[in-house]
Design a protein around this motif. Structure first.
Motif, PDB file in Angstrom:
ATOM      1  N   LEU A  19       0.513  -1.366   0.555  1.00 48.81           N
ATOM      2  CA  LEU A  19       0.550   0.010  -0.319  1.00 48.81           C
ATOM      3  C   LEU A  19       0.950   1.259   0.018  1.00 48.81           C
ATOM      4  O   LEU A  19       0.596   1.994  -0.647  1.00 48.81           O
ATOM      5  CB  LEU A  19      -1.079   0.100   1.684  1.00 48.81           C
ATOM      6  CG  LEU A  19      -1.865  -1.240   1.148  1.00 48.81           C
ATOM      7  CD1 LEU A  19      -2.729  -1.121   3.272  1.00 48.81           C
ATOM      8  CD2 LEU A  19      -3.012  -0.916  -0.194  1.00 48.81           C
ATOM      9  N   MET A  20       2.218   1.454   0.625  1.00 51.03           N
ATOM     10  CA  MET A  20       2.680   2.148   0.894  1.00 51.03           C
ATOM     11  C   MET A  20       3.416   2.881   0.188  1.00 51.03           C
ATOM     12  O   MET A  20       3.911   2.956  -1.235  1.00 51.03           O
ATOM     13  CB  MET A  20       3.844   2.151   1.726  1.00 51.03           C
ATOM     14  CG  MET A  20       3.382   2.419   3.552  1.00 51.03           C
ATOM     15  SD  MET A  20       4.537   2.200   4.617  1.00 51.03           S
ATOM     16  CE  MET A  20       5.999   3.103   4.247  1.00 51.03           C
ATOM     17  N   GLY A  21       3.552   1.491  -0.894  1.00 52.30           N
ATOM     18  CA  GLY A  21       4.738   1.559  -2.765  1.00 52.30           C
ATOM     19  C   GLY A  21       3.836   2.297  -3.785  1.00 52.30           C
ATOM     20  O   GLY A  21       3.851   3.331  -4.302  1.00 52.30           O
ATOM     21  N   GLU A  22       2.589   1.879  -3.752  1.00 47.82           N
ATOM     22  CA  GLU A  22       1.568   2.440  -4.338  1.00 47.82           C
ATOM     23  C   GLU A  22       1.650   3.664  -4.321  1.00 47.82           C
ATOM     24  O   GLU A  22       1.567   4.175  -5.326  1.00 47.82           O
ATOM     25  CB  GLU A  22      -0.183   1.304  -4.641  1.00 47.82           C
ATOM     26  CG  GLU A  22      -0.276  -0.173  -4.814  1.00 47.82           C
ATOM     27  CD  GLU A  22      -1.345  -0.740  -4.201  1.00 47.82           C
ATOM     28  OE1 GLU A  22      -1.888  -0.247  -3.833  1.00 47.82           O
ATOM     29  OE2 GLU A  22      -0.986  -1.803  -4.277  1.00 47.82           O
ATOM     30  N   ARG A  23       1.271   4.227  -2.950  1.00 44.73           N
ATOM     31  CA  ARG A  23       1.768   5.929  -2.513  1.00 44.73           C
ATOM     32  C   ARG A  23       2.830   6.143  -2.461  1.00 44.73           C
ATOM     33  O   ARG A  23       2.524   7.510  -2.308  1.00 44.73           O
ATOM     34  CB  ARG A  23       0.692   5.813  -2.094  1.00 44.73           C
ATOM     35  CG  ARG A  23      -0.985   5.474  -1.925  1.00 44.73           C
ATOM     36  CD  ARG A  23      -1.570   5.076  -0.655  1.00 44.73           C
ATOM     37  NE  ARG A  23      -2.799   5.051  -0.912  1.00 44.73           N
ATOM     38  CZ  ARG A  23      -3.478   3.276  -1.006  1.00 44.73           C
ATOM     39  NH1 ARG A  23      -2.767   2.778  -1.653  1.00 44.73           N
ATOM     40  NH2 ARG A  23      -4.136   3.220  -1.433  1.00 44.73           N
TER      41      ARG A  23
ATOM     42  N   ILE B 192      -4.693  -0.325  13.145  1.00 42.11           N
ATOM     43  CA  ILE B 192      -5.598  -1.273  12.077  1.00 42.11           C
ATOM     44  C   ILE B 192      -6.391   0.479  11.527  1.00 42.11           C
ATOM     45  O   ILE B 192      -6.911   0.451  10.378  1.00 42.11           O
ATOM     46  CB  ILE B 192      -6.005  -1.994  12.178  1.00 42.11           C
ATOM     47  CG1 ILE B 192      -5.600  -3.462  12.375  1.00 42.11           C
ATOM     48  CG2 ILE B 192      -6.507  -2.846  11.251  1.00 42.11           C
ATOM     49  CD1 ILE B 192      -5.789  -4.548  13.116  1.00 42.11           C
ATOM     50  N   ASP B 193      -6.729   0.999  12.784  1.00 39.07           N
ATOM     51  CA  ASP B 193      -8.254   2.024  12.278  1.00 39.07           C
ATOM     52  C   ASP B 193      -7.287   3.027  11.675  1.00 39.07           C
ATOM     53  O   ASP B 193      -7.918   3.607  10.412  1.00 39.07           O
ATOM     54  CB  ASP B 193      -8.795   2.114  13.640  1.00 39.07           C
ATOM     55  CG  ASP B 193      -9.722   3.257  13.100  1.00 39.07           C
ATOM     56  OD1 ASP B 193     -10.723   2.668  12.663  1.00 39.07           O
ATOM     57  OD2 ASP B 193      -9.991   4.107  13.548  1.00 39.07           O
ATOM     58  N   LYS B 194      -6.709   3.108  11.879  1.00 38.43           N
ATOM     59  CA  LYS B 194      -5.931   4.712  11.343  1.00 38.43           C
ATOM     60  C   LYS B 194      -5.362   3.901  10.563  1.00 38.43           C
ATOM     61  O   LYS B 194      -5.166   5.109   9.250  1.00 38.43           O
ATOM     62  CB  LYS B 194      -4.216   4.737  12.807  1.00 38.43           C
ATOM     63  CG  LYS B 194      -5.051   5.860  13.746  1.00 38.43           C
ATOM     64  CD  LYS B 194      -3.665   6.152  14.196  1.00 38.43           C
ATOM     65  CE  LYS B 194      -4.811   7.042  16.235  1.00 38.43           C
ATOM     66  NZ  LYS B 194      -3.710   7.481  17.039  1.00 38.43           N
TER      67      LYS B 194
ATOM     68  N   GLY C 288      -7.328   4.367   3.065  1.00 44.45           N
ATOM     69  CA  GLY C 288      -8.711   4.355   2.382  1.00 44.45           C
ATOM     70  C   GLY C 288      -9.219   2.732   2.030  1.00 44.45           C
ATOM     71  O   GLY C 288      -9.700   2.371   1.130  1.00 44.45           O
ATOM     72  N   CYS C 289      -9.146   1.706   2.894  1.00 43.72           N
ATOM     73  CA  CYS C 289      -8.952   0.069   2.748  1.00 43.72           C
ATOM     74  C   CYS C 289      -9.927   0.179   4.108  1.00 43.72           C
ATOM     75  O   CYS C 289     -10.030   0.603   4.452  1.00 43.72           O
ATOM     76  CB  CYS C 289      -7.638  -0.554   2.603  1.00 43.72           C
ATOM     77  SG  CYS C 289      -6.789  -0.155   4.386  1.00 43.72           S
ATOM     78  N   GLU C 290     -10.264  -1.481   3.098  1.00 43.69           N
ATOM     79  CA  GLU C 290     -11.272  -2.312   4.788  1.00 43.69           C
ATOM     80  C   GLU C 290      -9.971  -2.940   5.073  1.00 43.69           C
ATOM     81  O   GLU C 290      -8.942  -3.708   4.421  1.00 43.69           O
ATOM     82  CB  GLU C 290     -11.390  -3.121   3.398  1.00 43.69           C
ATOM     83  CG  GLU C 290     -12.641  -2.726   2.264  1.00 43.69           C
ATOM     84  CD  GLU C 290     -14.100  -2.911   3.753  1.00 43.69           C
ATOM     85  OE1 GLU C 290     -14.248  -4.275   3.866  1.00 43.69           O
ATOM     86  OE2 GLU C 290     -14.709  -2.162   2.739  1.00 43.69           O
TER      87      GLU C 290
ATOM     88  N   LEU D  91      -4.072  -6.516   5.774  1.00 42.33           N
ATOM     89  CA  LEU D  91      -4.146  -7.804   6.373  1.00 42.33           C
ATOM     90  C   LEU D  91      -4.970  -8.817   5.720  1.00 42.33           C
ATOM     91  O   LEU D  91      -6.405  -8.940   5.227  1.00 42.33           O
ATOM     92  CB  LEU D  91      -4.171  -8.115   7.808  1.00 42.33           C
ATOM     93  CG  LEU D  91      -4.039  -7.399   9.276  1.00 42.33           C
ATOM     94  CD1 LEU D  91      -4.382  -7.110  10.475  1.00 42.33           C
ATOM     95  CD2 LEU D  91      -2.684  -6.958   8.982  1.00 42.33           C
ATOM     96  N   GLU D  92      -3.967  -9.932   5.245  1.00 38.86           N
ATOM     97  CA  GLU D  92      -4.722 -11.425   5.396  1.00 38.86           C
ATOM     98  C   GLU D  92      -4.283 -12.624   5.786  1.00 38.86           C
ATOM     99  O   GLU D  92      -2.989 -12.302   5.945  1.00 38.86           O
ATOM    100  CB  GLU D  92      -4.358 -11.429   3.695  1.00 38.86           C
ATOM    101  CG  GLU D  92      -4.791 -12.177   3.051  1.00 38.86           C
ATOM    102  CD  GLU D  92      -5.006 -12.069   1.391  1.00 38.86           C
ATOM    103  OE1 GLU D  92      -5.101 -12.952   0.161  1.00 38.86           O
ATOM    104  OE2 GLU D  92      -3.612 -11.908   1.027  1.00 38.86           O
ATOM    105  N   PHE D  93      -5.007 -13.536   5.781  1.00 34.95           N
ATOM    106  CA  PHE D  93      -4.951 -14.792   6.650  1.00 34.95           C
ATOM    107  C   PHE D  93      -4.197 -16.020   5.340  1.00 34.95           C
ATOM    108  O   PHE D  93      -5.313 -15.948   4.497  1.00 34.95           O
ATOM    109  CB  PHE D  93      -5.960 -15.290   7.720  1.00 34.95           C
ATOM    110  CG  PHE D  93      -6.144 -16.537   7.913  1.00 34.95           C
ATOM    111  CD1 PHE D  93      -5.125 -16.728   8.779  1.00 34.95           C
ATOM    112  CD2 PHE D  93      -6.355 -17.816   7.497  1.00 34.95           C
ATOM    113  CE1 PHE D  93      -5.267 -18.585   9.285  1.00 34.95           C
ATOM    114  CE2 PHE D  93      -5.868 -18.818   7.886  1.00 34.95           C
ATOM    115  CZ  PHE D  93      -5.180 -19.155   9.342  1.00 34.95           C
ATOM    116  N   PHE D  94      -2.981 -16.481   5.434  1.00 33.97           N
ATOM    117  CA  PHE D  94      -3.114 -17.418   4.841  1.00 33.97           C
ATOM    118  C   PHE D  94      -2.804 -18.520   5.815  1.00 33.97           C
ATOM    119  O   PHE D  94      -1.831 -18.410   6.623  1.00 33.97           O
ATOM    120  CB  PHE D  94      -1.892 -17.243   3.798  1.00 33.97           C
ATOM    121  CG  PHE D  94      -1.618 -16.365   2.909  1.00 33.97           C
ATOM    122  CD1 PHE D  94      -2.373 -17.000   1.856  1.00 33.97           C
ATOM    123  CD2 PHE D  94      -1.871 -15.061   3.085  1.00 33.97           C
ATOM    124  CE1 PHE D  94      -2.460 -16.071   1.048  1.00 33.97           C
ATOM    125  CE2 PHE D  94      -1.755 -13.721   2.389  1.00 33.97           C
ATOM    126  CZ  PHE D  94      -2.421 -14.037   0.673  1.00 33.97           C
ATOM    127  N   PRO D  95      -3.233 -19.583   5.044  1.00 31.56           N
ATOM    128  CA  PRO D  95      -2.693 -21.149   6.611  1.00 31.56           C
ATOM    129  C   PRO D  95      -1.403 -21.520   6.536  1.00 31.56           C
ATOM    130  O   PRO D  95      -0.924 -21.379   5.187  1.00 31.56           O
ATOM    131  CB  PRO D  95      -4.853 -21.918   5.689  1.00 31.56           C
ATOM    132  CG  PRO D  95      -4.804 -21.225   4.716  1.00 31.56           C
ATOM    133  CD  PRO D  95      -4.237 -20.226   4.511  1.00 31.56           C
TER     134      PRO D  95
END
Length: 75
Positions: A9-13, A47-49, A55-57, A62-66
């Motif tokens: 996200l930081m890299g994209e911006r 996380i909220d900040k 402007g993301c969910e 964060l994403e879960f990978f088994p």
């Protein structure tokens, strides 16, 4: 395993850690640990900040990978 996509996200911006820290009011160490995916705990407030800043969910941050070892043992 939980993966943090803050670096993407930081890299994209084209944002630096210090930019995110200033914009969110989070401590630079907190941002660094999330950026490097080495954080062991994350405050809900952080996380909220971050979600507000980008402007993301939560699922985009964060994403879960088994884990491969766990996935093989559950079959």
């Amino acid at each position: 395993m939980i993966r943090c996509h803050l670096s993407r996200l930081m890299g994209e911006r084209k944002m630096k850690i210090v930019d995110v820290a200033r914009a969110t009011g989070l401590h630079r160490n907190t941002v660094t640990l999330l950026y490097q995916e080495s954080a062991t705990r994350i405050d809900i407030e952080a996380i909220d900040k971050l979600c507000e800043l980008f402007g993301c969910e939560v699922g985009q941050l964060l994403e879960f990978f088994p884990d491969a070892a766990e996935a093989g043992g559950n079959q």
